[in-house]
Design an enzyme around this catalytic site. Sequence first.
Site, PDB file in Angstrom:
ATOM      1  N   HIS A  89      -1.031   0.338  -5.007  1.00 28.28           N
ATOM      2  CA  HIS A  89      -0.122  -0.683  -5.524  1.00 28.28           C
ATOM      3  C   HIS A  89      -0.228  -0.843  -7.038  1.00 28.28           C
ATOM      4  O   HIS A  89       0.768  -1.201  -7.693  1.00 28.28           O
ATOM      5  CB  HIS A  89      -0.387  -2.015  -4.827  1.00 28.28           C
ATOM      6  CG  HIS A  89       0.089  -2.036  -3.418  1.00 28.28           C
ATOM      7  ND1 HIS A  89      -0.184  -3.066  -2.535  1.00 28.28           N
ATOM      8  CD2 HIS A  89       0.818  -1.129  -2.699  1.00 28.28           C
ATOM      9  CE1 HIS A  89       0.356  -2.805  -1.368  1.00 28.28           C
ATOM     10  NE2 HIS A  89       0.972  -1.633  -1.436  1.00 28.28           N
ATOM     11  N   ASP A 144       3.550  -1.099   3.095  1.00 27.95           N
ATOM     12  CA  ASP A 144       2.868  -1.172   1.804  1.00 27.95           C
ATOM     13  C   ASP A 144       3.755  -0.476   0.775  1.00 27.95           C
ATOM     14  O   ASP A 144       4.857  -0.052   1.081  1.00 27.95           O
ATOM     15  CB  ASP A 144       1.461  -0.563   1.858  1.00 27.95           C
ATOM     16  CG  ASP A 144       1.457   0.942   2.086  1.00 27.95           C
ATOM     17  OD1 ASP A 144       2.519   1.518   2.419  1.00 27.95           O
ATOM     18  OD2 ASP A 144       0.388   1.564   1.949  1.00 27.95           O
TER      19      ASP A 144
END
Length: 262
Positions: A89, A144
């Site tokens: 991320h 995600d």
Amino acid sequence: MSSAPVTLELAGGVAWLTLARPERRNAIGPEVARALRDMADRCADDARVRCVVLTGSGRFFSVGGDVDLFAKAGDDAEATVLDLANSFHAGIHRLATMAKPLVTAINGPAAGAGFSLAILGDIAIACASAHFTSAYSALGLTPDGGASWWLPRLVGLRRAQEIMLTNRRIEAQEAAAIGLVTRVVPDETLIDTTREIARSLAAGPTTAIGRCRSLLLASTTQDLATQLDDESRWIASSASGAEGREGIAAFLAKRPPNFIAK
């Protein structure tokens, strides 16, 4: 493995980032996630880079997270996956928020975290043989890579619900029709088409493009009055900057602008 999990090639102001684990179908494991994060930082911070292209090697763009890693983690799965997601991320966020355009050249199937990466581009070019699958809930997992943030904004909530909950496969032409990707091109022309688009963006007003990216991201979370204030501030600043002055002068002189500083 000794080879880099993500490679970087800089040419003509365009940084080409390539997921380089074709033998693993470019699965996202810790090494790939860290390399992508580091490469994203390099591209964002390097003034020579005016546009970034992200693509995959081999037949796949990316099949997503390394499921073998999840299985081998056993009782440590929560900590293992959390570390991987956080690292992944960090790279995603830097690519999404850097003051430079991002083009994704989707050279094959994209699933899971690979699906998230594919739709991240400001311009997403898919080859005709590419297809897309959310895949998460089929494995008992949740999204995600920003998929749950980007998907409703690209295709609308109702379509996003179906795509994410049913995991149905979306072929390239449908992906373009619903706004998941920008354009579909024949497999053999993917790189040439991407190169042409990236070169055009790299020759453009990078500062203004970066500000456009910021405004578009902010528009999803802030009210109209705030958005209008930001637009006023940025257009005024742009008009007084080198790019704005060059663009206006070129328009009045009826010549092509030169946005690349000499």
